[in-house]
Scaffold this motif. Structure first.
Motif, PDB file in Angstrom:
ATOM      1  N   ILE A 158       0.857  -1.184   0.000  1.00 32.38           N
ATOM      2  CA  ILE A 158       0.000   0.000   0.000  1.00 32.38           C
ATOM      3  C   ILE A 158       0.894   1.235   0.000  1.00 32.38           C
ATOM      4  O   ILE A 158       1.626   1.466   0.961  1.00 32.38           O
ATOM      5  CB  ILE A 158      -0.912   0.028   1.240  1.00 32.38           C
ATOM      6  CG1 ILE A 158      -1.760  -1.244   1.327  1.00 32.38           C
ATOM      7  CG2 ILE A 158      -1.809   1.263   1.213  1.00 32.38           C
ATOM      8  CD1 ILE A 158      -2.567  -1.352   2.612  1.00 32.38           C
ATOM      9  N   PRO A 159       0.889   2.025  -1.068  1.00 28.37           N
ATOM     10  CA  PRO A 159       1.717   3.238  -1.090  1.00 28.37           C
ATOM     11  C   PRO A 159       1.341   4.161   0.064  1.00 28.37           C
ATOM     12  O   PRO A 159       0.160   4.257   0.425  1.00 28.37           O
ATOM     13  CB  PRO A 159       1.379   3.880  -2.443  1.00 28.37           C
ATOM     14  CG  PRO A 159       0.844   2.754  -3.278  1.00 28.37           C
ATOM     15  CD  PRO A 159       0.122   1.860  -2.317  1.00 28.37           C
ATOM     16  N   PRO A 160       2.321   4.831   0.674  1.00 28.51           N
ATOM     17  CA  PRO A 160       2.025   5.711   1.811  1.00 28.51           C
ATOM     18  C   PRO A 160       0.936   6.737   1.539  1.00 28.51           C
ATOM     19  O   PRO A 160       0.110   7.010   2.412  1.00 28.51           O
ATOM     20  CB  PRO A 160       3.380   6.381   2.081  1.00 28.51           C
ATOM     21  CG  PRO A 160       4.380   5.381   1.610  1.00 28.51           C
ATOM     22  CD  PRO A 160       3.760   4.741   0.405  1.00 28.51           C
ATOM     23  N   ALA A 161       0.904   7.299   0.331  1.00 29.44           N
ATOM     24  CA  ALA A 161      -0.114   8.310   0.024  1.00 29.44           C
ATOM     25  C   ALA A 161      -1.513   7.715   0.100  1.00 29.44           C
ATOM     26  O   ALA A 161      -2.472   8.379   0.496  1.00 29.44           O
ATOM     27  CB  ALA A 161       0.128   8.915  -1.360  1.00 29.44           C
ATOM     28  N   THR A 162      -1.643   6.446  -0.275  1.00 31.23           N
ATOM     29  CA  THR A 162      -2.939   5.769  -0.193  1.00 31.23           C
ATOM     30  C   THR A 162      -3.243   5.372   1.243  1.00 31.23           C
ATOM     31  O   THR A 162      -4.366   5.516   1.720  1.00 31.23           O
ATOM     32  CB  THR A 162      -2.946   4.520  -1.090  1.00 31.23           C
ATOM     33  OG1 THR A 162      -2.721   4.917  -2.448  1.00 31.23           O
ATOM     34  CG2 THR A 162      -4.277   3.780  -0.994  1.00 31.23           C
TER      35      THR A 162
END
Length: 333
Positions: free
Chosen positions: A285-289
């Motif tokens: 899970i990308p940090p921005a998401t």
């Protein structure tokens, strides 16, 4: 503790279990838990947490670990101050703290451990490989990758990667680090990182939440890649929850409501400490998401299914320093 994220049973990688000698010494040198004031069950005036006082990046007496920060978030929603009962992790931790009513929750407990009743998970993470910047091993996503042959790999003894390394023939060239230590006096992680810097080892394989912050603060000298091809292997990924006493269902449901409500805030803390987060299908899970209100929900059990292709622009989302963004995990054969 064969598998080491936080706690598996009463033992943990991060809070790491202490040696038998250290347990005995602590018992002789320190007052027993009951020497402290024993409160009633589930306090209505404080959010009572049992924690290890010397277990960074998870928890410290200075309250600067990421579990300390998450405890603050929960306490804020409950409108109660955090009150800690400090005890070193290891055999008997739950029995002598939570089960003695010295606290009402244990942070970062592995779902599936029977010593406590677990809430719904608030994150899922996995093992990672960490290498120096520019290493040819930076894109490795499995402990079985042929690229690892001929390289000296640092790994904690008696953890799942050692089983796979024994089977694939790389354990003989590995450097093993002790798992059962008293963190007040010894830090195998520091020794592991020092060896990596000195080129004693070429890479280290370790539980992601334990090493993520060290990678982030390395100023780009280290690269961390989640072992996404191994996430469905037993012991390679864990869903992490709060642990409460088995007969306290109302308290469990109250905490689950807070975890749902403050999901984005909790994920911001995890992202700040560079904890690799994965979803139910084994995708990073990308940090921005992860820090958005629409962050994926982590279920108590994996839902299965094939991994979808990454969405357009996913790789352009900001990631912490040293965080390698691999492609999607393939379907296990």
């Amino acid at each position: 503790m064969p598998s080491f994220p936080k706690r598996v049973g009463a033992m943990t990688i991060s809070r790491t279990a202490i040696t038998a000698a250290a347990v005995l010494a602590s018992a002789l040198a320190s007052p027993p838990a009951m020497a402290q004031n024993v409160p009633d069950l589930v306090s209505r005036t404080a959010f009572r947490v049992c924690e290890d006082p010397a277990n960074p990046p998870f928890s410290t007496r200075k309250k600067d670990g990421f579990e300390n920060k998450i405890a603050d978030i929960i306490a804020d929603s409950l409108k109660r101050p955090v009150r800690y009962f400090w005890a070193p992790s290891g055999p008997g931790f739950v029995r002598n703290t939570l089960n003695e009513d010295l606290c009402d929750v244990v942070m970062g407990y592995t779902i599936g451990a029977e010593m406590v009743q677990a809430t719904n998970p608030y994150y899922r993470s996995t093992y990672v490989i960490v290498v120096p910047k520019g290493s040819p091993l930076a894109d490795v996503q499995s402990i079985d990758d042929p690229k690892l042959k001929g390289h000296k790999i640092g790994v904690f003894e008696a953890t799942p990667p050692t089983d796979a390394m024994l089977k694939n023939g790389t354990l003989g060239q590995a450097k093993l680090y002790p798992l059962l230590v008293d963190h007040r006096f010894n830090s195998p992680l520091d020794a592991m990182l020092a060896d990596l810097k000195a080129k004693v080892t070429d890479a280290v394989v370790v539980w992601g939440p334990l090493i993520g912050e060290s990678v982030k603060t390395s100023d780009g000298a280290l690269v961390m890649t989640p072992l996404l091809k191994d996430v469905d292997r037993p012991g390679y990924s864990y869903r992490i929850a709060l642990g409460v006493r088995h007969d306290e269902n109302e308290w469990k449901h109250t905490l689950e409501g807070v975890l749902r409500k403050r999901k984005a805030d909790i994920n911001r803390v995890l992202a700040d400490y560079n904890v690799p987060l994965i979803d139910n299908l084994g995708h990073l899970i990308p940090p921005a998401t992860a820090t958005s209100e629409a962050a994926p929900k982590i279920e108590p059990a994996a839902t299965g299914g094939d991994a979808p292709a990454p969405q357009a622009g996913e790789r352009s989302k900001p990631v912490p320093k040293g965080f390698q963004m691999p492609g999607p995990a393939p379907t296990n054969q």
